[in-house]
Structure formats: structure tokens, C-alpha cells
Scaffold this active site. Structure first.
Site, PDB file in Angstrom:
ATOM      1  NE  ARG A  22      -2.391  -1.233   3.430  1.00 30.26           N
ATOM      2  CZ  ARG A  22      -2.467  -0.581   4.587  1.00 30.26           C
ATOM      3  NH1 ARG A  22      -3.209   0.485   4.704  1.00 30.26           N
ATOM      4  NH2 ARG A  22      -1.808  -1.006   5.645  1.00 30.26           N
ATOM      5  CG  ASN A  40      -3.835  -4.407   3.231  1.00 28.46           C
ATOM      6  OD1 ASN A  40      -3.328  -4.360   2.128  1.00 28.46           O
ATOM      7  ND2 ASN A  40      -3.137  -4.248   4.331  1.00 28.46           N
TER       8      ASN A  40
END
Length: 68
Positions: A22, A40
Site C-alpha cells: 500500500r 487491504n
């Protein structure tokens, strides 16, 4: 002529947990002037929604394939 805006919605399902994926996606997006979000998912994938110019989005997708 200006680069047209494009929106993508992708799911990354390779090993993404524990590799700062990320943060990598955010860093790449900011460097390419792309806006959106990365999150996520409980199933071990990452979901990405991004908007930017066609050329920048193409570069973003290529860099996501490479990973951090």
C-alpha cells in the site's frame, strides 16, 4: 491536447501482505499525480481505485506489477 483522465479499479492478488504494498502504491501514485485510494482486503488482496491521465495510469499499472 491534454491527457484524458482515466479511472481504474483493480485488485492485486499476488503476495501483498507484509511487503509495504500500500505504501508503495501511494508513493508511486503521488509521484505520477494520481489520486485515489488503496486498501487491504480480508482475503489477502489489495484493492486500488485510482484516477489520473491515461499515460500516468499506464505507468502506475506497470509499476504496481513490479511491486515494492
Amino acid at each position: 491536447m491534454a491527457d484524458a483522465n482515466r479511472i481504474i479499479h483493480v485488485f492485486v492478488s499476488v503476495k501483498v501482505q507484509g511487503v509495504s504494498f500500500r505504501q508503495h502504491a501511494k508513493r508511486v501514485a503521488l509521484s505520477l499525480d494520481i489520486v485515489g485510494w488503496v486498501t487491504n482486503l480480508v482475503v489477502g488482496r489489495v484493492e486500488v481505485l485510482a484516477r489520473g491521465g491515461d499515460i500516468m495510469i499506464a505507468q502506475f499499472l506497470n509499476l504496481l506489477k513490479v511491486g515494492p
